[in-house]
Design an enzyme around this catalytic site. Structure first.
Site, mmCIF file in Angstrom:
data_model
loop_
_atom_site.group_PDB
_atom_site.id
_atom_site.type_symbol
_atom_site.label_atom_id
_atom_site.label_comp_id
_atom_site.label_asym_id
_atom_site.label_seq_id
_atom_site.Cartn_x
_atom_site.Cartn_y
_atom_site.Cartn_z
ATOM 1 N N ASP A 119 4.410 -14.030 14.105
ATOM 2 C CA ASP A 119 3.814 -13.888 12.776
ATOM 3 C C ASP A 119 4.511 -14.682 11.686
ATOM 4 O O ASP A 119 4.169 -14.543 10.505
ATOM 5 C CB ASP A 119 3.785 -12.407 12.383
ATOM 6 N N ASP A 184 -4.918 -13.078 16.855
ATOM 7 C CA ASP A 184 -4.304 -13.251 15.533
ATOM 8 C C ASP A 184 -3.433 -14.506 15.466
ATOM 9 O O ASP A 184 -3.255 -15.106 14.404
ATOM 10 C CB ASP A 184 -3.419 -12.050 15.184
ATOM 11 N N THR A 244 -7.263 -5.079 24.856
ATOM 12 C CA THR A 244 -7.210 -4.897 23.413
ATOM 13 C C THR A 244 -6.077 -3.943 23.069
ATOM 14 O O THR A 244 -5.641 -3.158 23.906
ATOM 15 C CB THR A 244 -8.543 -4.352 22.858
ATOM 16 N N ARG A 256 -11.699 -7.527 13.299
ATOM 17 C CA ARG A 256 -10.718 -8.402 12.666
ATOM 18 C C ARG A 256 -10.241 -9.482 13.631
ATOM 19 O O ARG A 256 -9.923 -10.602 13.219
ATOM 20 C CB ARG A 256 -9.534 -7.618 12.096
ATOM 21 N N TRP A 260 -10.161 -13.355 12.764
ATOM 22 C CA TRP A 260 -9.018 -14.266 12.951
ATOM 23 C C TRP A 260 -9.454 -15.509 13.710
ATOM 24 O O TRP A 260 -9.028 -16.636 13.402
ATOM 25 C CB TRP A 260 -7.893 -13.583 13.735
ATOM 26 N N SER A 391 -4.465 3.907 17.260
ATOM 27 C CA SER A 391 -3.195 4.590 17.011
ATOM 28 C C SER A 391 -3.282 5.529 15.822
ATOM 29 O O SER A 391 -2.260 6.078 15.393
ATOM 30 C CB SER A 391 -2.083 3.557 16.762
#
Length: 419
Positions: A119, A184, A244, A256, A260, A391
Site C-alpha cells: 500500500d 487493490d 475474496t 470496491r 479499483w 469482518s
C-alpha cells in the site's frame, strides 16, 4: 470575424434564451461541485482541530459509537488525509489548506522505506504525488522514488506480481495464502510509472506492466467481473486460489474491488497506451455500470451478488443483520473518478455513457442522502461506505478514502467541463 445578424425579434429572443439555458445548465452542473467542497470545509476544519499537532495518527473512519478511528503511519490509508487537503487547496486556492496539506504530507517521510505491504503507493503517491504538483521540491521526488524502490522489493519475477500481503490465513481459515495479490494493488502502479519517468530507469515500468498483465490474466473473469484475492505459489508462480476477503463469496464481485480495477487499468493505459489495458478497463467498467443489481442512483451495494442464487459465502452471513443491504459510497467515488478519465480514451456513445454515468454518481453522492450536509458526524464528507463487511468492520460508515476519491472525481469533472 464572422458576424451573426438577427433579422427578427423572435430570432433574437430565441438565441438569447438558448444562451441563457446553456449558462444556467452549466451553473447547475457546477453547483454540486461547489456544494460538496463547501460542505467539506467545516468538516475538515473540525478534523484539523481534533488532530492538531498529532502527526502520528491518521484519520481513517468512525467507530460505531462515533469516536474518531485513526490508523498509524505504516497503515494503508495514511496518505488520503493529506491528499484530501491538497484537493481542498486545489479547488479553493486558499493557502491555509496548502499549509496543512504540506505538514501532513511531510509527516509521512519515513514511510518511504516501508516494505511491509503493497500500500505504499496509496500512502505516498496520494500525498507526495499531489504535493509535487504544487511544489516541485526535489526532496519530494527523492521520497517518491525511494517509495517506488520499497514497493519493488515486494515484486517476484517468478510470480510476475507485487505481493500484497505477507503470508496469512484466508478468510474462514480455509487455506493459507502463501503469496496473496489483491485487486487493490493496481492502484499502486502509478507510483512506479512516475518513478520510471523521472529516473529514466525502465525497471519500474517493467514491474508495473508485468503486474498489470498478471492481474488481467488471473483476477478477471470472462465476463469482466473480478476476484478480490489471487493466491500464488511463490516457488512456481502457479495460481493456487482465487478468493475474496472483503467480498460476499469467492465467486462474487466485491464492488470496491471492481472499482479499483477500473481505476487502476485506466491509469495503466494512460501510462502505456497499451490497448490491452484499455480493453480491460472498458470491460470492468461496463460490468459495473450495466449490472442489473446496480441501484438507480448508481451507488452500488458493497457486493454485486449479495444473497443471489449461486453465491455462497464461506463465513457466517446473517442477512437480517444487514438490512437494508449496505451501500459502498467509496466504490462509487473511485468508479466515478475512473470513468471520467476513461471517457477521454474512448469515443462516441461509449464516451458519453461513461461521462454521464460518472456525473450521475457524483450528483447522487452530492445529495443529502450521502453528503454529510447535516453533519451527522463532525469530520468526514461522505456517509454510507463499507470497509469490510465479512469482518463486521466499518459497515455503513464514513471512510477517508471515500472522501479522497470523491474530491478527485469532482476536480476531474471540473477540468473536463472547463475544456
Amino acid at each position: 470575424m464572422n458576424k451573426i445578424v438577427f433579422t427578427t425579434k423572435r430570432g433574437f429572443y430565441t438565441v438569447v434564451t438558448l444562451f441563457l439555458m446553456l449558462a444556467l445548465s452549466s451553473q447547475a452542473q457546477d453547483d454540486f461541485v461547489k456544494k460538496s467542497f463547501a460542505t467539506a470545509a467545516p468538516l475538515y476544519e473540525n478534523l484539523l482541530k481534533t488532530t492538531e499537532g498529532n502527526f502520528k495518527d491518521y484519520p481513517h473512519a468512525l467507530y460505531p459509537d462515533g469516536r474518531l478511528k485513526y490508523l498509524q503511519i505504516d497503515e494503508w490509508t495514511g496518505g488520503f488525509w493529506p491528499g484530501a487537503l491538497w484537493y481542498m487547496y486545489e479547488f479553493t486556492k486558499d493557502d491555509k489548506w496548502r499549509k496543512h496539506a504540506e505538514a501532513w504530507t511531510n509527516s509521512l517521510e519515513t514511510n518511504q522505506y516501508n516494505t511491509q505491504h503493497h500500500d505504499i503507493g496509496f500512502m505516498m503517491y496520494c500525498s507526495y504525488g499531489n504535493a509535487i504538483r504544487f511544489n516541485p521540491n526535489p526532496k519530494y521526488q527523492e521520497i517518491l522514488v525511494q517509495s517506488a524502490k520499497s514497493l519493488c522489493k515486494r515484486y517476484s519475477p517468478v510470480v510476475g506480481s507485487i505481493q500484497s500481503w505477507n503470508k496469512r490465513k484466508s478468510k474462514g481459515n480455509i487455506n493459507t495464502w502463501e503469496y496473496p495479490v489483491i485487486m487493490d494493488n493496481m492502484m499502486n502502479l502509478e507510483l512506479l510509472f512516475y518513478a520510471a519517468k523521472v529516473t529514466g530507469d525502465t525497471i519500474y515500468k517493467h514491474i508495473a506492466i508485468k503486474h498489470a498483465e498478471q492481474t488481467m490474466k488471473n483476477h478477471i473473469r470472462a465476463d469482466y467481473s473480478s476476484y478480490h484475492v489471487v493466491n500464488y505459489d511463490p516457488q512456481t508462480g502457479k495460481v493456487l486460489h482465487q478468493q475474496t476477503l472483503q467480498g460476499f463469496s469467492d465467486n462474487s464481485t466485491w464492488a470496491r474491488g471492481q472499482a479499483w480495477g477500473i481505476h487502476g487499468f485506466t491509469t495503466t493505459y494512460r501510462e502505456t497506451k497499451d490497448e490491452r489495458f484499455l480493453k480491460t478497463a472498458i470491460g470492468l467498467a461496463d460490468f459495473f455500470i450495466k449490472h442489473p443489481n446496480l441501484p438507480k442512483d448508481k451507488i452500488p451495494y458493497w457486493d454485486f451478488n449479495v444473497g443471489q442464487p449461486g453465491y455462497k459465502p464461506d463465513w457466517n452471513f446473517n442477512p437480517q443483520q444487514y438490512q437494508p443491504t449496505p451501500r459502498d459510497a467509496s466504490a462509487a467515488a473511485i468508479t466515478s473518478s475512473a470513468l471520467l478519465e476513461l471517457s477521454t480514451y474512448v469515443k462516441g456513445a461509449k464516451a458519453k455513457l461513461y461521462r454521464n454515468t460518472a456525473i450521475q454518481m457524483l450528483k447522487s453522492l452530492s445529495t443529502d442522502a450521502y453528503l454529510n450536509t447535516d453533519q451527522a458526524n463532525p469530520y468526514f464528507l461522505l456517509k454510507h461506505s463499507t470497509g469490510n463487511l465479512p469482518s463486521n468492520n466499518e459497515v455503513n460508515v464514513p471512510l477517508i478514502y471515500a472522501d479522497y476519491y470523491f474530491l478527485e472525481a469532482l476536480l476531474r469533472y471540473q477540468k473536463l467541463t472547463a475544456k
